[in-house]
Design a protein around this motif. Structure first.
Motif, PDB file in Angstrom:
ATOM      1  N   UNK A  30     -28.293  29.466  18.548  1.00  8.50           N
ATOM      2  CA  UNK A  30     -28.454  28.296  19.465  1.00  8.50           C
ATOM      3  C   UNK A  30     -29.425  27.085  18.922  1.00  8.50           C
ATOM      4  N   UNK A  31     -29.364  26.155  19.494  1.00  4.37           N
ATOM      5  CA  UNK A  31     -30.437  24.829  19.238  1.00  4.37           C
ATOM      6  C   UNK A  31     -31.873  25.299  19.778  1.00  4.37           C
ATOM      7  N   UNK A  32     -32.742  25.184  18.952  1.00  6.26           N
ATOM      8  CA  UNK A  32     -34.022  25.096  19.436  1.00  6.26           C
ATOM      9  C   UNK A  32     -34.628  26.422  19.213  1.00  6.26           C
ATOM     10  N   UNK A  33     -35.957  26.905  19.800  1.00  7.36           N
ATOM     11  CA  UNK A  33     -36.484  28.133  19.643  1.00  7.36           C
ATOM     12  C   UNK A  33     -35.808  29.264  20.355  1.00  7.36           C
ATOM     13  N   UNK A  34     -35.886  30.249  19.616  1.00  5.74           N
ATOM     14  CA  UNK A  34     -34.919  31.645  20.019  1.00  5.74           C
ATOM     15  C   UNK A  34     -35.374  31.945  21.410  1.00  5.74           C
ATOM     16  N   UNK A  35     -36.363  31.899  22.097  1.00  2.00           N
ATOM     17  CA  UNK A  35     -36.904  32.565  23.254  1.00  2.00           C
ATOM     18  C   UNK A  35     -35.678  32.216  24.318  1.00  2.00           C
ATOM     19  N   UNK A  36     -34.938  31.226  24.195  1.00  2.00           N
ATOM     20  CA  UNK A  36     -33.950  30.981  25.393  1.00  2.00           C
ATOM     21  C   UNK A  36     -32.749  32.014  25.365  1.00  2.00           C
ATOM     22  N   UNK A  37     -32.468  32.346  23.785  1.00  2.00           N
ATOM     23  CA  UNK A  37     -31.341  33.281  23.657  1.00  2.00           C
ATOM     24  C   UNK A  37     -31.762  34.687  24.041  1.00  2.00           C
ATOM     25  N   UNK A  38     -33.176  35.007  24.169  1.00  2.00           N
ATOM     26  CA  UNK A  38     -33.555  36.289  24.267  1.00  2.00           C
ATOM     27  C   UNK A  38     -33.557  36.545  25.823  1.00  2.00           C
ATOM     28  N   UNK A  39     -33.934  35.293  26.725  1.00  2.00           N
ATOM     29  CA  UNK A  39     -33.853  35.262  27.866  1.00  2.00           C
ATOM     30  C   UNK A  39     -32.387  34.960  28.648  1.00  2.00           C
ATOM     31  N   UNK A  40     -31.269  34.948  27.775  1.00  2.00           N
ATOM     32  CA  UNK A  40     -30.093  35.032  28.226  1.00  2.00           C
ATOM     33  C   UNK A  40     -29.761  33.650  29.244  1.00  2.00           C
ATOM     34  N   UNK A  41     -30.372  32.481  28.822  1.00  2.00           N
ATOM     35  CA  UNK A  41     -30.093  31.224  29.695  1.00  2.00           C
ATOM     36  C   UNK A  41     -28.908  30.659  29.325  1.00  2.00           C
ATOM     37  N   UNK A  42     -28.260  30.689  28.000  1.00  2.00           N
ATOM     38  CA  UNK A  42     -27.227  29.841  27.800  1.00  2.00           C
ATOM     39  C   UNK A  42     -26.446  30.905  26.898  1.00  2.00           C
ATOM     40  N   UNK A  43     -25.227  30.452  26.590  1.00  2.00           N
ATOM     41  CA  UNK A  43     -24.390  30.994  25.688  1.00  2.00           C
ATOM     42  C   UNK A  43     -24.201  30.826  24.387  1.00  2.00           C
ATOM     43  N   UNK A  44     -24.656  31.565  23.354  1.00  2.00           N
ATOM     44  CA  UNK A  44     -24.782  31.316  22.057  1.00  2.00           C
ATOM     45  C   UNK A  44     -23.624  30.970  21.022  1.00  2.00           C
ATOM     46  N   UNK A  45     -23.899  30.389  19.975  1.00  2.00           N
ATOM     47  CA  UNK A  45     -22.603  30.288  19.126  1.00  2.00           C
ATOM     48  C   UNK A  45     -22.466  31.612  18.385  1.00  2.00           C
ATOM     49  N   UNK A  46     -21.491  32.292  18.123  1.00  2.00           N
ATOM     50  CA  UNK A  46     -21.048  33.500  17.539  1.00  2.00           C
ATOM     51  C   UNK A  46     -20.223  33.489  16.213  1.00  2.00           C
ATOM     52  N   UNK A  47     -21.082  33.992  15.264  1.00  2.00           N
ATOM     53  CA  UNK A  47     -20.180  34.309  14.164  1.00  2.00           C
ATOM     54  C   UNK A  47     -20.017  35.612  13.667  1.00  2.00           C
ATOM     55  N   UNK A  48     -18.777  35.947  12.977  1.00  2.00           N
ATOM     56  CA  UNK A  48     -18.700  37.240  12.261  1.00  2.00           C
ATOM     57  C   UNK A  48     -18.255  37.132  10.849  1.00  2.00           C
ATOM     58  N   UNK A  49     -19.151  37.897  10.211  1.00  2.00           N
ATOM     59  CA  UNK A  49     -19.029  37.700   8.447  1.00  2.00           C
ATOM     60  C   UNK A  49     -18.427  39.256   7.997  1.00  2.00           C
ATOM     61  N   UNK A  50     -17.549  39.026   7.196  1.00  2.00           N
ATOM     62  CA  UNK A  50     -16.948  40.177   6.739  1.00  2.00           C
ATOM     63  C   UNK A  50     -17.660  40.684   5.398  1.00  2.00           C
ATOM     64  N   UNK A  51     -18.563  42.078   5.516  1.00  2.00           N
ATOM     65  CA  UNK A  51     -19.283  42.368   4.549  1.00  2.00           C
ATOM     66  C   UNK A  51     -18.596  42.650   3.190  1.00  2.00           C
ATOM     67  N   UNK A  52     -17.266  43.631   3.215  1.00  2.00           N
ATOM     68  CA  UNK A  52     -16.878  43.783   1.871  1.00  2.00           C
ATOM     69  C   UNK A  52     -16.407  42.423   0.956  1.00  2.00           C
ATOM     70  N   UNK A  53     -15.916  41.824   1.622  1.00  2.00           N
ATOM     71  CA  UNK A  53     -15.533  40.416   0.684  1.00  2.00           C
ATOM     72  C   UNK A  53     -16.878  39.798   0.398  1.00  2.00           C
ATOM     73  N   UNK A  54     -17.932  39.655   1.516  1.00  2.00           N
ATOM     74  CA  UNK A  54     -19.173  38.801   1.230  1.00  2.00           C
ATOM     75  C   UNK A  54     -19.696  39.365   0.037  1.00  2.00           C
ATOM     76  N   UNK A  55     -19.777  40.782  -0.143  1.00  2.00           N
ATOM     77  CA  UNK A  55     -20.417  41.204  -1.239  1.00  2.00           C
ATOM     78  C   UNK A  55     -19.853  41.100  -2.667  1.00  2.00           C
ATOM     79  N   UNK A  56     -18.382  40.459  -2.623  1.00  2.00           N
ATOM     80  CA  UNK A  56     -17.758  40.102  -3.768  1.00  2.00           C
ATOM     81  C   UNK A  56     -17.972  38.752  -4.063  1.00  2.00           C
ATOM     82  N   UNK A  57     -18.595  38.127  -3.214  1.00  2.00           N
ATOM     83  CA  UNK A  57     -18.869  36.641  -3.447  1.00  2.00           C
ATOM     84  C   UNK A  57     -17.984  35.795  -2.780  1.00  2.00           C
TER      85      UNK A  57
END
Length: 306
Positions: free
Chosen positions: A224-251
């Protein structure tokens, strides 16, 4: 000097075996600093007041005996009695003074931390870490208080005292009663850590697997934008990213999912300390809070941490 005899320990002196001394949160921070900074993971520095400091503060003010008296009248099934017990105990702690030598150790450590970051009075997070935190049968995480953007020696001392008092919030007392813990045998450690100016950028939470399915071949990042406390409190919907580990480890550039969240609000630094709520600009509503390069750096750190 043996660690168990000291009132203050720096994160780099701590590891996972020190839970009884500094609680689960601070012991984990110490373990991360020792193991991961050499591998290139950036972790802000800081120090912890130990359980030894906690008992010294109580005993030097005669508070330990007074707390025992207050709790002797507690009826845990009566909400009014619980609230009265908590209020009396917190007021007792907040009105007490730090022993002169302990006060000096806290301020000197803060001065040293400030110098490290090239500031006279640096901004810190002041966090509670109970010595019974996150056991197999109970989790005390979130029961006690955290204070953010604390700056200056006097404000730090106030925040430390508030953390100690938060061991006796109504919800903490009720939870210990439910789990059968002795109120007078749990100590509180206070962590003091340099803050990151995420109010000028973004922050979030990262997992080394998919939390919905348990699939272990991805890193999940919520941001999210700003300090993380707002994401902990669940006040807004964050951006979501998935990274695939097997190909990440290959560069390879391995971000496989990017979902835009609803980030209309954020927390920024308040002028007098603490945080204040602010609106996110319309332009940033439609912009991801992390760049592609940052997503991959964080994912690599998640794999190292795991």
């Amino acid at each position: 000097m043996f660690k168990k005899l000291r009132h203050i320990l720096w994160f780099k002196e701590l590891d996972k075996k020190d839970t009884a001394l500094v609680g689960g949160k601070n012991a984990s921070l110490g373990e991360m600093c020792r193991s991961l900074i050499p591998k290139g993971v950036n972790i802000p520095d800081g120090f912890a007041l130990t359980s030894k400091a906690f008992w010294y503060f109580l005993k030097s003010n005669g508070i330990d005996g007074k707390i025992k008296e207050i709790f002797s009248e507690l009826d845990p099934k009566n909400i009014e009695s619980l609230q009265k017990t908590g209020k009396k105990t917190r007021e007792l702690i907040l009105s007490a003074d730090f022993p002169k030598d302990l006060k000096g150790k806290i301020t000197k450590s803060y001065q040293k931390l400030s110098r490290k970051y090239g500031e006279k009075s640096t901004d810190v997070a002041v966090r509670s870490s109970a010595t019974a935190e996150d056991l197999a049968t109970a989790s005390f995480a979130g029961q006690m208080e955290t204070f953010l953007n604390v700056r200056g020696e006097e404000e730090l001392l106030k925040a430390v005292k508030k953390c100690i008092a938060s061991l006796f919030t109504d919800r903490s007392i009720a939870y210990r009663e439910q789990k059968g813990f002795d109120h007078l045998k749990i100590a509180l450690s206070v962590g003091v850590q340099k803050m990151v100016r995420s109010d000028k950028a973004s922050s979030g939470i990262m997992f080394s697997l998919d939390t919905e399915t348990g699939f272990e071949e991805v890193v999940l990042i919520n941001s999210i934008w700003g300090v993380g406390e707002m994401i902990v409190q669940g006040k807004i919907t964050p951006d979501e990213f998935y990274v695939f580990k097997p190909t990440l480890e290959k560069g390879f550039k391995s971000t496989i999912v990017k979902n835009l969240g609803r980030k209309n609000l954020k927390y920024i630094y308040g002028k007098e300390g603490g945080l204040k709520e602010a609106k996110v600009s319309p332009k940033d509503h439609l912009r991801f809070s992390l760049e592609d390069k940052e997503i991959l750096t964080l994912a690599k750190w998640a794999v190292l941490i795991q």
